[in-house]
Design an enzyme around this catalytic site. Structure first.
Site, short mmCIF file in Angstrom:
data_model
loop_
_atom_site.label_atom_id
_atom_site.label_comp_id
_atom_site.label_asym_id
_atom_site.label_seq_id
_atom_site.Cartn_x
_atom_site.Cartn_y
_atom_site.Cartn_z
N HIS A 156 -34.59 16.02 -4.59
CA HIS A 156 -34.15 14.68 -4.19
C HIS A 156 -35.26 13.99 -3.40
CE1 HIS A 156 -30.08 16.11 -5.23
NE2 HIS A 156 -29.77 14.83 -5.33
N LYS A 160 -33.00 11.91 1.76
CA LYS A 160 -31.66 12.51 1.64
C LYS A 160 -31.35 13.29 2.91
CE LYS A 160 -28.67 15.26 -1.37
NZ LYS A 160 -27.59 14.25 -1.29
#
Length: 267
Positions: A156, A160
């Site tokens: 990600h 995040k």
């Protein structure tokens, strides 16, 4: 259900929230009841997402929007710190929660399910609304019956907040439901750098990669004698989650209790 589903969008100013607002405004089966966001308040919700003005102003008071009545469901893409309180608040007012925010504990999910049943409404917590990602989880669980040695790697962006991702945790849970705990690797293995082998879950490892320029990917790598198998899903834009959000909104109108995992809707 007859008529449009009236939706409150919590976290409307966020990257996922804006996509949800756009979905609700453009879909004939849905209607925007309110848009909630602290940082984007006092803007027209339509203008906020690049559409024509819709006459609904973004506000910062979720409880006031719930108390006003008229909403059938609430979609929440906020933060792990606020998602539980938002969900409980929606249930309190009889508004069905559809939650894309991750970070819920099993105890919190159990408590929210109890609250939904007491109110006689449905709810959904979905770590991932992507149909492709759900199929990846299902395929991985099926493969784990034959390839019990595995590791999960999820990727990600560097902003995040939680690690591992909710999708990786849900994948691990689905695999563990069909695979007995098996502690992998050399029993004398030693981490020269702490954490280099990743997070331990039921005998296997989960690795979280966080880098700028990455959107959302996950792969499950299986190892067997003389062969490996990789099951991978890649997401490239947030709009790809919206068909799942719409299906979630439709499903919570049909049942009572809180469902954890969008996989329950994919046969």
């Amino acid at each position: 259900m007859k008529g449009k589903i009236r939706v409150i969008v919590s976290g409307a100013g966020g990257r996922m929230g804006r996509e949800v607002v756009k979905l609700v405004l453009e879909d004939e089966a849905l209607e925007l009841a309110a848009a909630i966001d602290r940082s984007a308040s006092s803007q027209d919700a339509g203008r906020l997402v690049g559409l024509e003005a819709c006459g609904i102003m973004v506000t910062s008071d979720l409880e006031a929007a719930l108390e006003a009545g008229g909403a059938d469901a609430m979609v929440d893409f906020t933060t792990p710190q606020s998602a539980y309180a938002n969900t409980a608040l929606a249930i309190k007012y009889g508004v069905r929660p559809v939650i894309g925010t991750t970070g819920f504990t099993p105890e919190e999910i159990e408590e929210l399910d109890k609250q939904c049943r007491e109110r006689g409404i449905g709810g959904l917590i979905a770590p991932n609304f992507s149909i492709g990602a759900i199929l990846m989880m299902k395929f991985a669980a099926q493969a784990a019956k034959y390839f019990p040695h595995l590791e999960i790697i999820e990727y990600h962006g560097d902003q995040k907040l939680d690690a591992p991702s909710g999708t990786a945790i849900k994948t691990a849970e689905m695999i563990s439901a069909v695979r007995e705990e098996l502690r992998q690797g050399n029993p004398k293995e030693e981490e020269v750098i702490e954490g280099s082998r990743g997070g331990y879950y039921n005998g296997f490892r989960i690795h979280s990669v966080r880098l700028p320029g990455v959107f959302a990917q996950e792969e499950v790598v299986f190892g067997g004698y003389g062969q490996t198998l990789k099951i991978r899903h890649d997401s490239y834009e947030r709009a790809g989650y919206m068909p799942g959000v719409k299906l979630g909104l439709q499903k919570v109108m049909e049942y009572t209790g809180l469902v954890y995992g969008f996989d329950h809707f994919i046969e």
